[in-house]
Write a protein that holds these residues in place. Structure first.
Motif, PDB file in Angstrom:
ATOM      1  N   GLU A  95       1.101  -1.051  -0.118  1.00 36.10           N
ATOM      2  CA  GLU A  95      -0.016   0.196  -0.201  1.00 36.10           C
ATOM      3  C   GLU A  95       0.939   1.371   0.427  1.00 36.10           C
ATOM      4  N   VAL A  96       0.809   2.429  -0.681  1.00 33.12           N
ATOM      5  CA  VAL A  96       1.570   3.471  -1.245  1.00 33.12           C
ATOM      6  C   VAL A  96       0.910   4.349  -0.325  1.00 33.12           C
ATOM      7  N   ASN A  97       1.847   4.998   0.357  1.00 34.79           N
ATOM      8  CA  ASN A  97       1.000   5.674   1.360  1.00 34.79           C
ATOM      9  C   ASN A  97       1.472   6.987   0.444  1.00 34.79           C
ATOM     10  N   GLY A  98       2.499   7.537  -0.122  1.00 32.62           N
ATOM     11  CA  GLY A  98       3.444   8.704  -0.459  1.00 32.62           C
ATOM     12  C   GLY A  98       2.475   9.242  -1.242  1.00 32.62           C
ATOM     13  N   THR A  99       1.296   8.658  -2.297  1.00 30.89           N
ATOM     14  CA  THR A  99       0.680   9.186  -3.079  1.00 30.89           C
ATOM     15  C   THR A  99      -0.507   9.951  -2.071  1.00 30.89           C
ATOM     16  N   TYR A 100      -1.158  10.078  -0.914  1.00 33.50           N
ATOM     17  CA  TYR A 100      -2.087  10.380   0.149  1.00 33.50           C
ATOM     18  C   TYR A 100      -1.342  11.480  -0.459  1.00 33.50           C
ATOM     19  N   TYR A 101       0.171  12.100   0.032  1.00 39.47           N
ATOM     20  CA  TYR A 101       0.542  13.207   0.769  1.00 39.47           C
ATOM     21  C   TYR A 101       1.027  14.486  -0.539  1.00 39.47           C
ATOM     22  N   SER A 102       1.647  13.362  -1.578  1.00 39.64           N
ATOM     23  CA  SER A 102       1.906  14.775  -3.310  1.00 39.64           C
ATOM     24  C   SER A 102       1.631  14.180  -4.352  1.00 39.64           C
ATOM     25  N   SER A 103       1.176  14.109  -4.883  1.00 38.59           N
ATOM     26  CA  SER A 103       1.511  13.219  -6.565  1.00 38.59           C
ATOM     27  C   SER A 103       2.714  12.880  -7.403  1.00 38.59           C
ATOM     28  N   GLN A 104       2.693  12.360  -7.948  1.00 42.05           N
ATOM     29  CA  GLN A 104       4.277  11.466  -8.567  1.00 42.05           C
ATOM     30  C   GLN A 104       4.116  11.533 -10.002  1.00 42.05           C
ATOM     31  N   LYS A 105       4.913  11.419 -10.765  1.00 46.30           N
ATOM     32  CA  LYS A 105       5.094  12.043 -11.924  1.00 46.30           C
ATOM     33  C   LYS A 105       5.120  10.354 -12.983  1.00 46.30           C
ATOM     34  N   PRO A 106       4.615   9.968 -13.670  1.00 47.92           N
ATOM     35  CA  PRO A 106       3.920   8.735 -14.717  1.00 47.92           C
ATOM     36  C   PRO A 106       5.234   7.794 -14.775  1.00 47.92           C
ATOM     37  N   ALA A 159     -18.839  16.505  -2.189  1.00 49.35           N
ATOM     38  CA  ALA A 159     -19.426  16.465  -3.046  1.00 49.35           C
ATOM     39  C   ALA A 159     -18.907  17.255  -3.818  1.00 49.35           C
ATOM     40  N   GLU A 160     -17.881  18.176  -3.269  1.00 44.29           N
ATOM     41  CA  GLU A 160     -16.971  19.324  -4.702  1.00 44.29           C
ATOM     42  C   GLU A 160     -15.619  18.834  -4.689  1.00 44.29           C
ATOM     43  N   ALA A 161     -15.339  17.275  -4.453  1.00 41.08           N
ATOM     44  CA  ALA A 161     -14.325  16.804  -4.489  1.00 41.08           C
ATOM     45  C   ALA A 161     -13.786  16.336  -5.783  1.00 41.08           C
ATOM     46  N   GLY A 162     -14.847  16.608  -7.089  1.00 44.74           N
ATOM     47  CA  GLY A 162     -14.889  16.325  -8.005  1.00 44.74           C
ATOM     48  C   GLY A 162     -13.024  16.307  -8.345  1.00 44.74           C
ATOM     49  N   GLU A 163     -12.888  17.757  -8.512  1.00 45.63           N
ATOM     50  CA  GLU A 163     -11.353  18.455  -9.108  1.00 45.63           C
ATOM     51  C   GLU A 163     -10.227  17.505  -9.240  1.00 45.63           C
ATOM     52  N   SER A 164     -10.191  17.625  -7.725  1.00 47.85           N
ATOM     53  CA  SER A 164      -9.079  16.662  -7.002  1.00 47.85           C
ATOM     54  C   SER A 164      -9.469  15.118  -7.332  1.00 47.85           C
ATOM     55  N   ILE A 165     -10.175  14.622  -7.360  1.00 44.50           N
ATOM     56  CA  ILE A 165     -10.214  12.823  -7.505  1.00 44.50           C
ATOM     57  C   ILE A 165     -10.109  13.233  -9.201  1.00 44.50           C
ATOM     58  N   ALA A 166     -10.220  13.650 -10.123  1.00 44.66           N
ATOM     59  CA  ALA A 166      -9.497  13.537 -11.462  1.00 44.66           C
ATOM     60  C   ALA A 166      -7.874  13.661 -11.441  1.00 44.66           C
ATOM     61  N   ARG A 167      -7.569  14.815 -10.861  1.00 39.37           N
ATOM     62  CA  ARG A 167      -6.468  15.148 -10.880  1.00 39.37           C
ATOM     63  C   ARG A 167      -5.267  14.607 -10.338  1.00 39.37           C
ATOM     64  N   PHE A 168      -5.964  13.179  -9.141  1.00 41.79           N
ATOM     65  CA  PHE A 168      -5.304  11.790  -8.867  1.00 41.79           C
ATOM     66  C   PHE A 168      -5.623  11.038  -9.722  1.00 41.79           C
ATOM     67  N   CYS A 169      -6.741  10.520 -10.289  1.00 41.32           N
ATOM     68  CA  CYS A 169      -6.452   9.734 -11.371  1.00 41.32           C
ATOM     69  C   CYS A 169      -5.869   9.578 -12.638  1.00 41.32           C
ATOM     70  N   GLY A 170      -5.704  11.222 -13.370  1.00 37.42           N
ATOM     71  CA  GLY A 170      -5.131  11.544 -14.150  1.00 37.42           C
ATOM     72  C   GLY A 170      -3.368  12.126 -13.889  1.00 37.42           C
ATOM     73  N   GLN A 171      -2.715  11.260 -12.757  1.00 38.84           N
ATOM     74  CA  GLN A 171      -1.658  11.836 -13.002  1.00 38.84           C
ATOM     75  C   GLN A 171      -0.511  10.916 -13.288  1.00 38.84           C
ATOM     76  N   GLY A 172      -1.209   9.499 -14.181  1.00 36.91           N
ATOM     77  CA  GLY A 172      -0.394   8.618 -14.418  1.00 36.91           C
ATOM     78  C   GLY A 172      -0.295   7.500 -13.864  1.00 36.91           C
ATOM     79  N   ILE A 173      -0.966   7.260 -12.499  1.00 34.44           N
ATOM     80  CA  ILE A 173      -1.329   5.866 -12.117  1.00 34.44           C
ATOM     81  C   ILE A 173      -1.284   4.937 -13.057  1.00 34.44           C
ATOM     82  N   VAL A 174      -1.784   4.644 -14.253  1.00 34.77           N
ATOM     83  CA  VAL A 174      -2.441   3.784 -14.838  1.00 34.77           C
ATOM     84  C   VAL A 174      -1.027   2.915 -15.766  1.00 34.77           C
TER      85      VAL A 174
END
Length: 271
Positions: free
Chosen positions: A43-54, A85-100
């Motif tokens: 389980e990666v905890n670092g992604t909770y505190y900051s974004s990562q590069k692809p 309910a206002e978290a949409g932008e943050s959720i999109a940013r997290f999922c779009g940082q390169g996790i795939v």
């Protein structure tokens, strides 16, 4: 058919693990490689505190063997807010940082809420609807880790079940343990390791968690714990994740390896 059981720890960089888990003088750059050779998930905890590069996610994926999974803790900016309910932008940013870029090493995403966050049905339902089912064609599985007793109610379970989102089962004296099956997988965070035990948890406790994980993987796990909703979940085999994550953290790797050893001895799929 049964689900796969994966067992791991939180992260792979922790100074007290040097000489207790990692061999003496093991290079820091190879800590993930070593941890992945002994465990089946992290389980990666670092992604909770900051974004990562692809490129970082791609590097992690290449460092681990086939079948290994990373569970990613979602950004705190998604969950630590007054209005979910206002978290949409943050959720999109997290999922779009390169996790795939993790490819088939990408496991569930854990959405952890503060212990002071109380259940508000309409707001939480709106949050669940923001969680994407996929990103760039890669399916995403979601787990919610709620820490306030107000969530231990049928309404919350029904919302999670309708959204196809798993509820984290927490083994802790501080947080509620909700035993309901709601999503396509089961996820447990085991937080009672003690330093006096060589394997973190006592032998009989590890044996119990092996039995729990096997029940989840075999589709008979909805009756293993008290539930917040007496309506049973769909009885089906599910992949199961066990993470030794807190308590005496220095013993977490030993607890995970002892669990994997017991699973291996019973010839149960673990990765």
């Amino acid at each position: 058919m049964v689900g796969t059981i994966r067992v791991g720890i939180g992260g792979w960089t922790y100074e007290p693990w040097r000489g207790t888990f990692f061999p003496d003088k093991w290079p820091h750059a190879k800590e993930l490689d070593y941890a992945a050779s002994k465990l089946t998930a992290i389980e990666v905890n670092g992604t909770y505190y900051s974004s990562q590069k692809p490129a970082t996610f791609a590097k992690w994926g290449k460092a681990v063997p086939d079948g290994f999974k990373f569970a990613l803790k979602a950004s705190r900016y998604c969950t630590n807010r007054k209005v979910l309910a206002e978290a949409g932008e943050s959720i999109a940013r997290f999922c779009g940082q390169g996790i795939v870029e993790l490819g088939d090493r990408l496991g569930p995403i854990l959405w952890q809420f503060m212990a002071t966050k109380k259940f508000a049905a309409d707001d939480f339902e709106a949050f669940l609807k923001l969680l994407p089912g996929s990103r760039d064609g890669v399916p995403l599985d979601h787990v919610v880790d709620v820490r306030h007793e107000s969530f231990a109610c049928p309404e919350f379970v029904a919302l999670a079940r309708a959204a196809g989102v798993a509820i984290c089962h927490t083994d802790s004296a501080d947080y509620p343990a909700i035993g309901d099956a709601t999503g396509p997988l089961r996820y447990a965070r085991l937080m009672r390791t003690v330093e006096a035990e060589a394997t973190g948890y006592a032998t009989d406790a590890i044996a119990n968690w092996v039995n729990v994980a096997r029940g989840w993987a075999e589709g008979r796990g909805d009756d293993l714990f008290p539930k917040a909703d007496e309506t049973p979940g769909k009885d089906m085999p599910r992949d199961a994740y066990l993470f030794y994550i807190s308590g005496a953290k220095v013993r977490a790797p030993q607890a995970a390896m002892a669990t994997i050893e017991r699973l291996t001895a019973s010839s149960f799929p673990r990765s």
